[in-house]
Scaffold this motif. Structure first.
Motif, mmCIF file in Angstrom:
data_model
loop_
_atom_site.group_PDB
_atom_site.id
_atom_site.type_symbol
_atom_site.label_atom_id
_atom_site.label_comp_id
_atom_site.label_asym_id
_atom_site.label_seq_id
_atom_site.Cartn_x
_atom_site.Cartn_y
_atom_site.Cartn_z
ATOM 1 N N UNK A 196 39.890 32.349 37.227
ATOM 2 C CA UNK A 196 40.960 33.350 37.208
ATOM 3 C C UNK A 196 40.442 34.681 37.750
ATOM 4 N N UNK A 197 39.251 35.075 37.317
ATOM 5 C CA UNK A 197 38.671 36.331 37.778
ATOM 6 C C UNK A 197 38.354 36.279 39.266
ATOM 7 N N UNK A 198 37.876 35.118 39.734
ATOM 8 C CA UNK A 198 37.490 34.974 41.132
ATOM 9 C C UNK A 198 38.667 35.123 42.087
ATOM 10 N N UNK B 97 33.608 36.570 27.507
ATOM 11 C CA UNK B 97 34.133 37.854 27.050
ATOM 12 C C UNK B 97 33.864 38.951 28.075
ATOM 13 N N UNK B 98 32.729 38.858 28.748
ATOM 14 C CA UNK B 98 32.417 39.818 29.799
ATOM 15 C C UNK B 98 33.390 39.722 30.957
ATOM 16 N N UNK B 99 33.765 38.505 31.330
ATOM 17 C CA UNK B 99 34.725 38.301 32.413
ATOM 18 C C UNK B 99 36.111 38.809 32.017
ATOM 19 N N UNK B 100 36.488 38.581 30.767
ATOM 20 C CA UNK B 100 37.794 39.068 30.297
ATOM 21 C C UNK B 100 37.819 40.603 30.275
ATOM 22 N N UNK C 143 29.354 40.423 35.257
ATOM 23 C CA UNK C 143 30.197 40.173 34.088
ATOM 24 C C UNK C 143 29.880 38.815 33.467
ATOM 25 N N UNK C 144 29.541 37.843 34.302
ATOM 26 C CA UNK C 144 29.242 36.497 33.806
ATOM 27 C C UNK C 144 27.992 36.470 32.935
ATOM 28 N N UNK D 217 40.239 43.316 32.367
ATOM 29 C CA UNK D 217 41.062 44.343 31.726
ATOM 30 C C UNK D 217 40.791 45.739 32.281
ATOM 31 N N UNK D 218 39.518 46.101 32.473
ATOM 32 C CA UNK D 218 39.198 47.484 32.820
ATOM 33 C C UNK D 218 38.889 47.729 34.291
ATOM 34 N N UNK D 219 38.679 46.663 35.083
ATOM 35 C CA UNK D 219 38.393 46.861 36.493
ATOM 36 C C UNK D 219 36.907 47.055 36.753
#
Length: 377
Positions: free
Chosen positions: A276-278, A298-301, A292-293, A305-307
């Motif tokens: 989803x992030x990709x 949780x890091x990806x989420x 983030x990974x 959220x914050x960019x």
């Protein structure tokens, strides 16, 4: 005195709640914990999955917090020693030649060579034919892939001749047939390793009948094109096993094409969350997504959220605070568990205890008494 202390305590808690509301994004970053890759890597080594272990640990070794870990350094050296030994390389070469499957580059190359030169397809067709003649169980999917592979080999020869005769004009046809050949290679290997998703097995058996009748690869070109992208990616079979239909295969192929050798590790960490992030790769850089990974799903989420800009800034601050201990992280996690309405309620309560309610009530009674007298005057 006790009353004053209680009011000050309520005010202090209210200030904290207001701070959480104001700095929720920074607290989200502070609450994140980076993944320690050593335990999972050790588990992979114990299972003798050295190639997978090397890829997983290698991804994290790009980051200083793992580079400085003596346990990670020792484990990486242990893996490299095993993978570099002649006995290990010979065993992987044998896997590729005899079975057409391997998790190492040397074995994969051997498997690809045998399949590209039709040897592998004829080998598999012969094996399935013998099983059928003996009344033993045959694998319809492997036979289907071998059939498609034979047709693709013939098409490659024709396209190659056409390319020479037309000074390169037929090159796209060569590329398309090569993609089908490469796709059959990884799909046969996936089938033998039990990583071919059920939906794809059914689709291949159906497609093979069409290819055999028409002697054309048009009906499978897109499917095998996406599979070929995974075939060129380390851990491609693992990614293939997670697909659910042709649409998810296409998304997975695009993901693998974007992140290359790190694709399997990223999916291992983030699952569908990283896919989803990709999809936001246009606005989120690959480096930011990989960073983030290292904090897990949780890091990806949080990145979503914050960019990218805020995530990079806040995690950099959090890493400086983290060296002082885990207490701040624990407090941040606890505060983030509180719903927004509860935080506003705490702020309201902290303000309410300082309101002079008794004086206001006395003033209200004064006006109630005085007003009739004023009216009589």
């Amino acid at each position: 005195m006790i009353k004053l202390i209680s009011k000050l305590a309520f005010l202090f808690i209210a200030i904290i709640a207001a701070g959480v509301l104001w700095q929720r994004a920074q607290l989200s970053a502070l609450a994140l914990t980076r993944i320690d890759p050593v335990p999972e890597t050790r588990q992979l080594v114990d299972q003798e999955r050295y190639a997978e272990a090397a890829d997983y640990l290698g991804f994290f070794m790009d980051y200083p917090y793992v580079q400085a870990n003596p346990a990670a350094q020792a484990l990486q050296q242990e893996i490299e020693t095993v993978r570099g030994s002649l006995s290990y390389q010979a065993s992987k070469l044998g896997e590729g030649l005899l079975a057409g499957t391997s998790d190492e580059t040397v074995g994969q190359a051997a498997g690809v060579v045998t399949d590209l030169f039709v040897i592998g397809d004829l080998r598999d067709l012969t094996k399935q034919g013998i099983n059928w003649a003996r009344g033993e169980e045959t694998d319809e999917v492997v036979a289907a892939l071998a059939t498609i592979g034979v047709v693709a080999t013939a098409a490659q020869v024709v396209s190659g001749v056409a390319t020479v005769g037309t000074a390169g004009a037929a090159a796209p046809s060569v590329a398309a047939t090569t993609a089908v050949k490469g796709g059959t290679t990884i799909l046969k290997a996936a089938r033998k390793l039990g990583k071919l998703p059920p939906w794809l097995g059914k689709a291949l058996v159906k497609s093979a009948k069409t290819v055999k009748q028409t002697r054309s690869l048009d009906s499978v070109a897109e499917l095998f094109g996406n599979v070929y992208k995974l075939a060129k990616t380390r851990g491609g079979m693992q990614l293939l096993s997670k697909t659910r239909d042709a649409a998810s295969l296409k998304r997975m192929a695009a993901f693998a094409e974007t992140f290359g050798q790190h694709s399997a590790t990223l999916y291992r960490i983030g699952g569908d969350t990283v896919l989803k992030t990709a999809r936001r790769a246009g606005e989120l850089s690959q480096d930011t997504i990989k960073l983030a990974a290292t904090y897990g799903k949780q890091g990806l989420r949080t990145l979503d959220k914050m960019g990218a800009l805020k995530f990079t800034k806040y995690t950099a601050r959090a890493s400086k605070i983290a060296v002082k201990g885990d207490l701040m992280r624990l407090i941040a996690r606890w505060l983030l568990q509180l719903p927004t309405w509860a935080l506003y309620a705490i702020v309201g309560l902290g303000i309410a205890v300082w309101v002079p309610w008794q004086r206001l009530r006395r003033g209200s009674r004064h006006w109630t008494v005085v007003t009739p007298g004023m009216q009589q005057a």
